[in-house]
Design a protein around this motif. Sequence first.
Motif, PDB file in Angstrom:
ATOM      1  N   ARG A  99      49.453  44.150  68.436  1.00  0.00           N
ATOM      2  CA  ARG A  99      50.749  43.773  69.003  1.00  0.00           C
ATOM      3  C   ARG A  99      51.913  44.212  68.110  1.00  0.00           C
ATOM      4  N   HIS A 100      51.742  44.144  66.808  1.00  0.00           N
ATOM      5  CA  HIS A 100      52.863  44.348  65.890  1.00  0.00           C
ATOM      6  C   HIS A 100      52.913  45.728  65.241  1.00  0.00           C
ATOM      7  N   VAL A 101      51.803  46.451  65.214  1.00  0.00           N
ATOM      8  CA  VAL A 101      51.757  47.722  64.503  1.00  0.00           C
ATOM      9  C   VAL A 101      51.702  48.862  65.523  1.00  0.00           C
ATOM     10  N   GLU A 102      52.806  49.527  65.680  1.00  0.00           N
ATOM     11  CA  GLU A 102      52.871  50.609  66.657  1.00  0.00           C
ATOM     12  C   GLU A 102      51.939  51.756  66.249  1.00  0.00           C
ATOM     13  N   GLY A 103      51.158  52.229  67.203  1.00  0.00           N
ATOM     14  CA  GLY A 103      50.269  53.347  66.958  1.00  0.00           C
ATOM     15  C   GLY A 103      49.020  53.005  66.168  1.00  0.00           C
ATOM     16  N   ALA A 104      48.680  51.732  66.086  1.00  0.00           N
ATOM     17  CA  ALA A 104      47.488  51.325  65.328  1.00  0.00           C
ATOM     18  C   ALA A 104      46.222  51.869  65.988  1.00  0.00           C
ATOM     19  N   ALA A 146      48.757  39.887  58.524  1.00  0.00           N
ATOM     20  CA  ALA A 146      50.222  39.907  58.550  1.00  0.00           C
ATOM     21  C   ALA A 146      50.785  40.328  57.206  1.00  0.00           C
ATOM     22  N   SER A 147      50.169  39.892  56.115  1.00  0.00           N
ATOM     23  CA  SER A 147      50.617  40.268  54.779  1.00  0.00           C
ATOM     24  C   SER A 147      50.472  41.774  54.549  1.00  0.00           C
ATOM     25  N   VAL A 148      49.382  42.338  55.056  1.00  0.00           N
ATOM     26  CA  VAL A 148      49.133  43.770  54.872  1.00  0.00           C
ATOM     27  C   VAL A 148      50.130  44.613  55.664  1.00  0.00           C
ATOM     28  N   PHE A 149      50.401  44.213  56.914  1.00  0.00           N
ATOM     29  CA  PHE A 149      51.190  45.066  57.806  1.00  0.00           C
ATOM     30  C   PHE A 149      52.649  44.632  57.940  1.00  0.00           C
ATOM     31  N   GLY A 150      53.018  43.533  57.276  1.00  0.00           N
ATOM     32  CA  GLY A 150      54.434  43.182  57.206  1.00  0.00           C
ATOM     33  C   GLY A 150      55.023  42.559  58.436  1.00  0.00           C
ATOM     34  N   TYR A 151      54.328  41.662  59.070  1.00  0.00           N
ATOM     35  CA  TYR A 151      54.893  40.916  60.196  1.00  0.00           C
ATOM     36  C   TYR A 151      54.566  39.441  60.002  1.00  0.00           C
ATOM     37  N   ARG A 152      55.115  38.600  60.850  1.00  0.00           N
ATOM     38  CA  ARG A 152      54.851  37.164  60.794  1.00  0.00           C
ATOM     39  C   ARG A 152      54.007  36.766  62.010  1.00  0.00           C
ATOM     40  N   PRO A 153      52.793  36.234  61.781  1.00  0.00           N
ATOM     41  CA  PRO A 153      51.976  35.839  62.939  1.00  0.00           C
ATOM     42  C   PRO A 153      52.619  34.669  63.675  1.00  0.00           C
ATOM     43  N   ALA A 154      52.585  34.722  64.987  1.00  0.00           N
ATOM     44  CA  ALA A 154      53.212  33.676  65.787  1.00  0.00           C
ATOM     45  C   ALA A 154      52.422  33.497  67.076  1.00  0.00           C
ATOM     46  N   GLY A 155      52.517  32.310  67.631  1.00  0.00           N
ATOM     47  CA  GLY A 155      51.867  32.032  68.903  1.00  0.00           C
ATOM     48  C   GLY A 155      50.415  31.636  68.743  1.00  0.00           C
ATOM     49  N   ALA A 156      49.826  31.236  69.851  1.00  0.00           N
ATOM     50  CA  ALA A 156      48.424  30.820  69.849  1.00  0.00           C
ATOM     51  C   ALA A 156      47.514  32.022  69.581  1.00  0.00           C
TER      52      ALA A 156
END
Length: 323
Positions: A28-33, A150-160
């Motif tokens: 969801r957070h890492v484009e082109g993963a 999240a720490s590795v890819f630099g985003y904040r996990p959110a939601g269920a």
Amino acid sequence: MSLQILIVRTSSLGDLVHMLPAISDIARHVEGARIDWLAEESFAEIPGWHPAVREVIPVAHRRWRRAWWSGPVRAERAALRARLKAVRYDIVLDMQALLKSAWLVRQARGVKHGLDWKSAREPLASLFYDVKHKVEFWQPAVTRQRQLAASVFGYRPAGAPDFGLQAFARGAGAETGPYAVIMPSASRDDKLWPEDDWRAVFDQLQAAGLQLRLLAGNPAETERARALLGGRADAVVLPRMDLTGIARELAGARVMVGLDSGLTHLSAGLGRPTVGIYKASTPVRTPLVGSAYTASLGDRGAPPSRDAVQRAVEQALGYRPGG
């Protein structure tokens, strides 16, 4: 631009299930993963269920260690090493933090990430990573894995948590009557729950109009399951199946009741109302997590009472999505 990612988490069944929400977060957070996953061959079906996983790379460490230096095993290990060296990954992420997983990480090409000394289950594993991440140890496994990613890819996990298993829900149970799946067996006797208590739960489920379907993974478990049923009507011991077959059974269940096992955690991840019985382990770090009702009952050395389990089953039976 694509980002080539190798996830290393080889076992066990429940641990791989706990990993799935982190994979959903990355997608969801890492484009082109572009995500590959290295997993033990006996559990390799699980990563393949997630739509964001491009390739599953099987490793046979459990089988290899029985004959580590034999010719065939040495050839298989060499083939795996060559396969890992053939791809240059942008990120190689060890989400197991054991020496056996660090050994695999070191064979891959790419920047190697993992837990730091204080966060890793085996601290020595942290010495093999290029980048180390701190994640508090005493957290539920699903939360811990999501935070590491999240720490590795630099985003904040959110939601269920999203386990990415929605495909199993399509048409599940449509061709059968309502049923409950039961997992009454375990690899160790200290995990077992009293037979009379199981029979009381069976009575409760059948009184609610559910067929009983018991899981068994080997002849001894099949014998135990049949003895528990005692020939009662509208109850079966399911034949041995692969993990995909079991997942389909669980996806169609009205409710699942089981000992603390990977299959019980899979049921919760599939969004089924699930009651887990803990007796030789603690639910502090591995509670049941899912989108439906779950109950993680008991603790190490303190099994739940029959009444506690039956109350949870009653709540599970009353669960309705969105209710």
